[in-house]
Design an enzyme around this catalytic site. Structure first.
Site, mmCIF file in Angstrom:
data_model
loop_
_atom_site.group_PDB
_atom_site.id
_atom_site.type_symbol
_atom_site.label_atom_id
_atom_site.label_comp_id
_atom_site.label_asym_id
_atom_site.label_seq_id
_atom_site.Cartn_x
_atom_site.Cartn_y
_atom_site.Cartn_z
ATOM 1 N N PHE A 260 2.114 -0.412 76.832
ATOM 2 C CA PHE A 260 2.389 0.932 77.346
ATOM 3 C C PHE A 260 3.850 1.106 77.735
ATOM 4 O O PHE A 260 4.353 2.221 77.810
ATOM 5 C CB PHE A 260 1.489 1.224 78.565
ATOM 6 C CG PHE A 260 2.035 0.729 79.879
ATOM 7 C CD1 PHE A 260 1.838 -0.586 80.280
ATOM 8 C CD2 PHE A 260 2.761 1.573 80.702
ATOM 9 C CE1 PHE A 260 2.364 -1.046 81.486
ATOM 10 C CE2 PHE A 260 3.284 1.112 81.913
ATOM 11 C CZ PHE A 260 3.083 -0.196 82.299
ATOM 12 N N LYS A 261 4.539 -0.017 77.978
ATOM 13 C CA LYS A 261 5.941 0.062 78.394
ATOM 14 C C LYS A 261 6.807 0.727 77.327
ATOM 15 O O LYS A 261 7.838 1.312 77.645
ATOM 16 C CB LYS A 261 6.460 -1.327 78.719
ATOM 17 C CG LYS A 261 5.789 -1.930 79.956
ATOM 18 C CD LYS A 261 6.331 -3.303 80.286
ATOM 19 C CE LYS A 261 5.893 -3.794 81.646
ATOM 20 N NZ LYS A 261 4.486 -4.227 81.686
ATOM 21 N N ASP A 262 6.389 0.634 76.060
ATOM 22 C CA ASP A 262 7.140 1.305 74.991
ATOM 23 C C ASP A 262 7.296 2.799 75.254
ATOM 24 O O ASP A 262 8.333 3.375 74.965
ATOM 25 C CB ASP A 262 6.380 1.197 73.656
ATOM 26 C CG ASP A 262 6.502 -0.176 73.016
ATOM 27 O OD1 ASP A 262 7.552 -0.819 73.157
ATOM 28 O OD2 ASP A 262 5.521 -0.592 72.367
#
Ligand SMILES: *Cc1c(COP(=O)(O)O)cnc(C)c1O
Length: 469
Positions: A116-118
């Site tokens: 999800f950090k993308d």
């Protein structure tokens, strides 16, 4: 919208672009909004049916204000969320899946590195490069990762003219996939340094290096960066409009948590007016946050390595932003509270005249899970709906299911924080097979290397950075 340091008694205001290129504030505090912008139910209704990129632009604009012209911001957001970067059939890059009646999972992990950090870092990379070019400046960034931040930051910053990135990771603890993924991104402006030690040693090194005046200007890409937090708020706006039956109905969210960055964005969305009811913090065996939300006692632990490694934290860096709100934006009290924690490793709300359960009045609830819970949850989710979830998402689903009340008609949504392909060993243990690798990750295993190895030694790291900038 202006920001200020959580520890600054003068309340000096900063604009969005002032803080974008910084990590901590100069006084050691975090940058936090002086007030939250508002999203009305009419606006949420208008968001229904919009693409993620459009929602992200509308929400981000509320934080950026006039510090980036609207047309430029629109371009940056549309580049970050260009459909070509996301392997989805129907244009929805953050799709929601139903696991069982009233229980949903939102997939935030379809970006370039499958975490999800993308979603936030892709946008941050475009914004940083834009701002540096506008100021004709360059930036050296030093970061530490236990796995997912490293590759997501590198995928976003690779090849950027104005940025050099040094990323520290522990020699032991990352999955083979994470190592291969980071190693494959080494080169040009990206330096991967494997530290003989643990993640905590990497974080301590970053702190120690930045303490030296020569390196004090180094930038940050971890989740204390306000650009990253504000880019996460749209997850919850989009998740809400996708599953609320009627705009205005309550929805619960559950978030696999470590540094308290992702769920802080959920809290901000709630403060802005998104009808989120409970904000459920899910931890693994490293349950600092679960203890905090249940008792009001924040106590540092020695983190152990678990099968959801991106949540293996000994303290939660972003929590200070919530503390600032709880103390009614009193920087002195916030600084005192954080100082007590930093020096003694423990602090409690009760000694500040507040109830031990004060955080529940903000909507927070919490729970923790174990390796066995993750294995069982991966298996039961697969058996129920055919969805393979990663071990971090399994922490979320396990805790969410425990707190889910079947007699209420309030939907719950769990954030899927990584794809299972990143954690094949745990999936094999749960299901007896590994998920098929998406096409774009097929040749990763063959790629080895890409790391320079150093002892956990401050001087050695400084020498390495000097030699490479
Ligand atoms: C980073 C990460 C988390 C924890 O997110 P925080 O914002 O640090 O709370 C959870 N799951 C995965 C897969 C991650 O990469």
């Amino acid at each position: 919208m202006k920001l200020q340091s959580t520890r600054d008694t003068t309340g000096r205001p900063y604009s969005y672009t002032d803080v974008l290129l910084q990590g901590l504030a100069p006084d050691g505090g975090l940058f936090a909004p002086q007030e939250y912008p508002h999203i009305s139910l009419e606006t949420l209704t208008r968001f229904k049916g919009m693409s993620y990129g459009e929602i992200a632009y509308e929400v981000k604009k509320l934080f950026v204000g006039e510090s980036i012209p609207d047309s430029d911001l629109r371009t940056l957001v549309s580049r970050a969320y260009a459909i070509e970067q996301f392997p989805v059939p129907d244009g929805n890059i953050v799709p929601v899946t139903q696991i069982r009646k009233n229980f949903f999972a939102q997939n935030l992990s379809l970006g370039p590195t499958a975490a999800f950090k993308d979603m936030a870092l892709q946008l941050l990379g475009h914004e940083m490069e834009y701002e540096l070019a506008r100021r004709a400046e360059s930036l050296v960034i030093l970061g530490a990762t236990s796995g997912d931040t490293g590759s997501a930051a590198e995928a976003s910053l690779k090849g950027r003219e104005h940025i050099t990135l040094f990323m520290l990771s522990p020699e032991v603890g990352m999955s083979a996939f994470q190592k291969a993924q980071m190693g494959s991104l080494t080169g040009g402006n990206i330096f991967n340094i494997s530290i003989r030690g643990r993640f905590d040693d990497c974080q301590d090194l970053v702190k120690a290096v930045k303490h030296d005046a020569e390196f004090a200007h180094l930038g940050a890409v971890n989740s204390i960066n306000w650009g990253r937090i504000s880019a996460q708020v749209p997850y919850y706006v989009s998740g809400y409009v996708q599953i609320a039956r009627e705009i205005g109905d309550p929805v619960d969210v559950v978030v696999p948590s470590g540094n308290f960055g992702n769920i802080l964005a959920a809290y901000i969305a709630k403060r802005m007016g998104v009808p989120l009811r409970r904000l459920i913090v899910a931890t693994n065996e490293n349950n600092v946050l679960d203890t905090l939300f249940k008792t009001g006692v924040y106590e540092r632990i020695t983190a152990q390595v678990t099968s959801s490694p991106s949540m293996d934290i000994s303290k939660a860096s972003n929590y200070e932003r919530l503390v600032f709100d709880v103390f009614g934006h009193d920087p002195q009290k916030t600084a005192q509270y954080m100082h007590e924690f930093d020096t003694t490793g423990r602090v409690s709300f009760e000694s500040y005249g507040l109830s031990g359960t004060v955080l529940s009045t903000y909507g927070f609830a919490s729970g923790s899970s174990t390796h066995a819970d993750r294995i069982n949850t991966i298996k039961s989710t697969y058996d129920t709906c055919g969805l393979i979830i990663d071990p971090h998402t399994a922490d979320g689903v396990a805790v969410g299911e425990r707190l889910f009340d079947v007699h209420e008609d309030v939907p719950m949504i769990c954030m899927m924080t990584a794809l299972p392909v990143k954690f094949e060993d745990t999936i094999r243990e749960a299901l007896g097979f590994v998920p098929e690798r998406p096409e774009r990750f097929r040749d990763l295993a063959q790629q080895q290397g890409g790391f320079d190895t150093l002892d956990a030694d401050v001087e050695a790291l400084k020498a390495y950075i000097r030699a490479h900038v």
